[in-house]
Design a protein around this motif. Structure first.
Motif, PDB file in Angstrom:
ATOM      1  N   LEU A  79       1.230  -0.600  -0.226  1.00 54.62           N
ATOM      2  CA  LEU A  79       0.090   0.102  -0.321  1.00 54.62           C
ATOM      3  C   LEU A  79       1.176   1.543   0.091  1.00 54.62           C
ATOM      4  CD1 LEU A  79      -2.767   1.153  -0.126  1.00 54.62           C
ATOM      5  CD2 LEU A  79      -2.538   1.095   2.611  1.00 54.62           C
TER       6      LEU A  79
ATOM      7  N   ASP B  54      -2.153   4.583  -4.010  1.00 51.27           N
ATOM      8  CA  ASP B  54      -3.235   4.831  -3.095  1.00 51.27           C
ATOM      9  C   ASP B  54      -3.878   5.102  -2.786  1.00 51.27           C
ATOM     10  OD1 ASP B  54      -2.013   1.842  -4.386  1.00 51.27           O
ATOM     11  OD2 ASP B  54      -1.343   1.235  -3.038  1.00 51.27           O
TER      12      ASP B  54
ATOM     13  N   TYR C 152      -8.945   8.387  -9.009  1.00 49.22           N
ATOM     14  CA  TYR C 152      -8.946   8.812  -7.822  1.00 49.22           C
ATOM     15  C   TYR C 152     -10.300   9.082  -7.641  1.00 49.22           C
ATOM     16  CZ  TYR C 152      -3.475   8.987  -6.861  1.00 49.22           C
ATOM     17  OH  TYR C 152      -2.630   8.663  -6.934  1.00 49.22           O
TER      18      TYR C 152
ATOM     19  N   PHE D 150      -8.170   8.753  -3.138  1.00 46.86           N
ATOM     20  CA  PHE D 150      -7.775   7.693  -2.993  1.00 46.86           C
ATOM     21  C   PHE D 150      -8.161   6.395  -4.551  1.00 46.86           C
ATOM     22  CE2 PHE D 150     -12.079   7.279  -1.715  1.00 46.86           C
ATOM     23  CZ  PHE D 150     -12.738   6.309  -1.783  1.00 46.86           C
ATOM     24  N   ASN D 151      -7.928   5.119  -4.796  1.00 45.04           N
ATOM     25  CA  ASN D 151      -7.514   4.958  -6.107  1.00 45.04           C
ATOM     26  C   ASN D 151      -8.317   3.496  -5.761  1.00 45.04           C
ATOM     27  OD1 ASN D 151      -7.225   3.412  -8.320  1.00 45.04           O
ATOM     28  ND2 ASN D 151      -5.341   3.761  -8.229  1.00 45.04           N
TER      29      ASN D 151
ATOM     30  N   ARG E 169      -7.388   0.005  -6.290  1.00 48.06           N
ATOM     31  CA  ARG E 169      -6.647  -0.910  -5.104  1.00 48.06           C
ATOM     32  C   ARG E 169      -7.246  -0.331  -3.872  1.00 48.06           C
ATOM     33  NH1 ARG E 169      -1.568  -3.209  -5.754  1.00 48.06           N
ATOM     34  NH2 ARG E 169      -1.021  -1.413  -4.629  1.00 48.06           N
ATOM     35  N   VAL E 170      -7.728   0.341  -3.422  1.00 49.58           N
ATOM     36  CA  VAL E 170      -8.508   0.623  -2.317  1.00 49.58           C
ATOM     37  C   VAL E 170      -9.919   0.905  -2.126  1.00 49.58           C
ATOM     38  CG1 VAL E 170      -7.239   2.931  -2.048  1.00 49.58           C
ATOM     39  CG2 VAL E 170      -7.552   1.645   0.601  1.00 49.58           C
TER      40      VAL E 170
ATOM     41  N   PHE F 111      -7.450  -2.008   2.662  1.00 45.59           N
ATOM     42  CA  PHE F 111      -6.501  -2.568   1.643  1.00 45.59           C
ATOM     43  C   PHE F 111      -6.402  -4.451   1.328  1.00 45.59           C
ATOM     44  CE2 PHE F 111      -2.317  -3.921   0.288  1.00 45.59           C
ATOM     45  CZ  PHE F 111      -2.495  -3.518  -1.487  1.00 45.59           C
TER      46      PHE F 111
ATOM     47  N   ARG G  33       5.472   3.723   1.753  1.00 45.15           N
ATOM     48  CA  ARG G  33       5.063   1.606   1.026  1.00 45.15           C
ATOM     49  C   ARG G  33       5.136   0.792   2.340  1.00 45.15           C
ATOM     50  NH1 ARG G  33       7.081   4.197  -3.241  1.00 45.15           N
ATOM     51  NH2 ARG G  33       9.091   3.650  -2.647  1.00 45.15           N
TER      52      ARG G  33
END
Length: 618
Positions: free
Chosen positions: A315, A349, A389, A415-416, A419-420, A472, A615
């Motif tokens: 993440l 993310d 986003y 936030f994407n 992915r999350v 996530f 990350r």
């Protein structure tokens, strides 16, 4: 000690009288004290008699007549006047041979003129009475006579790593409120004393590394000490309150910009050749070489950094202060910031943004919504090849969160969604606090997004922290986005008070304690909760604010995982320093942190802050 106290009392009386008469202009403190340097037997006052051997002239408030010297610099903009210097110095290294003459209008003298000056000795404190700044000794309301022209200038004092002491300043006198004004100058021991001892004199620096990029006010910073706390990319790292970096010197030009453009330089470039001119003192940088002759910039080709892409199980969480972004900004700014998110930050993310303004920017008409601002930014990210986003935020109350008047800045989560995911729990608003609940044995926010303790006096006229709950790969991650109170009101590191007052810390310490308390609540419910506290903390990694945030070892400043030479996100007065941070809870013990240097070191900036990214595998 009694003799020293008597001297301080006597000279303070002189300064107090000068204050009453308006002879300490701009500002001055009543604790300012003058030297007791004796006048020449023949009664003819020379420049070193006026300057004296402390920071305040022994002749402040006095009329002086026919003071002789050679004009070394003429300033026709800003604080108009000229510098002149006695070509026949005395033997005392503490007494400067140069001084500024404040004319108030364009001077009629030229460099190389031999002049005599009559007028009133005053002390001007740039920044005003409450700034805490040191003063500039000058002659005001002058009568100037040109004796001859075309004279050779006094040879410049060469400022170099050998001439500038490694200690920055003496401790202030407790009996004088911590002021250094009455202390005899020790130019061989302290850098500030050294610079004061050559205030107003013709000085020069040789080829020097740029440690503060050219700014919008046509000034840059160099260091004459190339190995002093040098950063990997060319700057000078500010690593503690006692590591002020003595070799830094601000450079301005005496030539108006309309006649000669100021050189454009990035950190790490070299100002090559000789730069020469009088040494001034101003509120924005302290001792400043005002150049008659400017060196040339040799570019070293500093490149903007690019961080790596997060791997599938990682993440990536970033924080980025986008500097008062609103729809009235040119599209080029949105595009450049968006490209940085996509290319330099590798599309994190989650991105916590600071300084998102409302939909009409600084216009003060009650508008608080920022959806237009955010949409314009997220659209630019998509256009740059980044993800679409989604976002969450809470509108502030009008005019309650500080920042640019009317702008209503706030933090925003991007936030994407590929992915999350964001866990929405309704009810959060500007004044309602989120709290911590237990759900199936795990911590949860009662409001998401929600503000942390927004009615706490710690957040008065300041941005309130924004907490969000994310998921996530089935793991909950809590992110707290912050923008702590600014350093406005603090005294500079070249203040007359040593150590300087940092009054703004009081509020940031309280803010750090409030966020720390909230994180402790999360961890008391779920010991292994993944919590990230991110944002523009407006304070250093070694500060009391950082200590308050981390108290009880509930958070760790991730920037401390970097080598000391890479710990910075902002460059101020030639000091590369930390303002932006990401702090991690104990469960996040294996991470990769990057301060991505794309703005602070460059003359062309899309923001004045560098973004941070972390990350880890939840």
């Amino acid at each position: 000690m009694p003799a020293a106290s008597s001297r301080t009392t006597a000279v303070s009386a002189v300064v107090t009288a000068a204050l009453a008469a308006g002879l300490l202009t701009g500002a001055a403190t009543t604790s300012a004290s003058a030297s007791t340097t004796a006048l020449p037997v023949d009664g003819q006052v020379r420049i070193h008699d006026i300057q004296g051997s402390t920071r305040i002239s022994p002749l402040v408030g006095k009329q002086v007549g026919d003071v002789a010297g050679i004009v070394t610099g003429v300033r026709t903009y800003g604080s108009k006047g000229f510098w002149f210097q006695d070509p026949n110095p005395d033997a005392d290294p503490a007494t400067s041979e140069g001084i500024f003459v404040y004319t108030g209008s364009a001077p009629t003298v030229a460099v190389g003129d031999a002049v005599t000056v009559s007028g009133t000795v005053t002390e001007y404190v740039p920044g005003g009475l409450d700034s805490g700044n040191q003063s500039l000794t000058q002659i005001s309301k002058p009568t100037v006579t040109v004796v001859s022209s075309g004279n050779a200038l006094p040879a410049p004092v060469r400022v170099s790593q050998r001439s500038v002491p490694s200690r920055y300043t003496p401790e202030g006198d407790p009996a004088a409120g911590g002021s250094i004004n009455a202390l005899p100058l020790a130019p061989s021991r302290y850098a500030l004393d050294y610079y004061e001892s050559i205030e107003g004199m013709n000085i020069s620096v040789g080829t020097s590394r740029v440690v503060g990029a050219t700014d919008a006010h046509a000034e840059l910073w160099v260091t004459v000490k190339p190995r002093e706390n040098d950063a990997r990319r060319g700057g000078t790292v500010y690593g503690s309150y006692r590591s002020q970096n003595t070799g830094r010197l601000q450079i301005q030009s005496l030539v108006p910009l309309a006649q000669q453009p100021f050189p454009k330089a990035d950190v790490g470039d070299m100002l090559s050749g000789t730069t020469e001119g009088p040494l001034d003192f101003n509120q924005y940088g302290g001792y400043t070489l005002t150049a008659r002759t400017m060196g040339t910039v040799t570019e070293k080709g500093l490149r903007r950094e690019t961080t790596r892409k997060q791997r599938g199980g990682e993440l990536a969480v970033a924080t980025y202060n986008v500097e008062n972004l609103d729809p009235s900004d040119p599209q080029e700014k949105f595009d450049a910031l968006a490209a940085a998110v996509v290319d330099n930050l590798a599309s994190p993310d989650i991105v916590a943004l600071e300084e998102i303004q409302d939909n009409n920017g600084a216009k003060s008409d009650g508008t608080v919504a920022a959806d237009v601002t955010v949409k314009k930014f997220t659209d630019a990210i998509v256009a740059a090849g980044g993800p679409a986003y989604d976002w969450r935020s809470i509108d502030p109350e009008d005019k309650k969160d500080g920042g640019e008047p009317g702008g209503n800045i706030r933090q925003v989560f991007l936030f994407n969604p590929e992915r999350v995911s964001f866990t929405d729990r309704a009810g959060g608003d500007a004044t309602t606090a989120t709290d911590v609940a237990r759900e199936r044995g795990r911590a949860a926010l009662t409001l998401s997004p929600g503000r942390i303790d927004p009615t706490n006096p710690a957040w008065e006229n300041s941005r309130k922290p924004l907490a969000g709950e994310f998921s996530f790969r089935g793991r909950t991650v809590f992110v707290v986005a912050n923008h702590f109170a600014s350093k406005g009101g603090d005294e500079s590191i070249f203040s007359e008070h040593q150590p300087p007052s940092r009054s703004s810390e009081v509020q940031r310490h309280a803010q750090g304690q409030a966020v720390n308390t909230f994180v402790k609540k999360l961890l008391s419910v779920q010991k292994n909760a993944d919590v990230l506290v991110v944002g523009d903390i407006n304070d250093f990694e070694f500060s009391g604010t950082a200590e308050a945030l981390a108290a009880g070892r509930v958070l760790y400043p991730a920037i401390k995982s970097l080598p000391r030479s890479e710990r910075y996100s902002y460059v101020y007065q030639g000091n590369s320093q930390v303002l932006d941070q990401i702090l991690t809870s104990p469960s996040i013990d294996d991470f990769h942190y990057d301060s991505v240097h794309i703005n602070a070191e460059f003359a062309d900036q899309n923001s004045d802050h560098d973004p941070q990214v972390l990350r880890f595998r939840p």
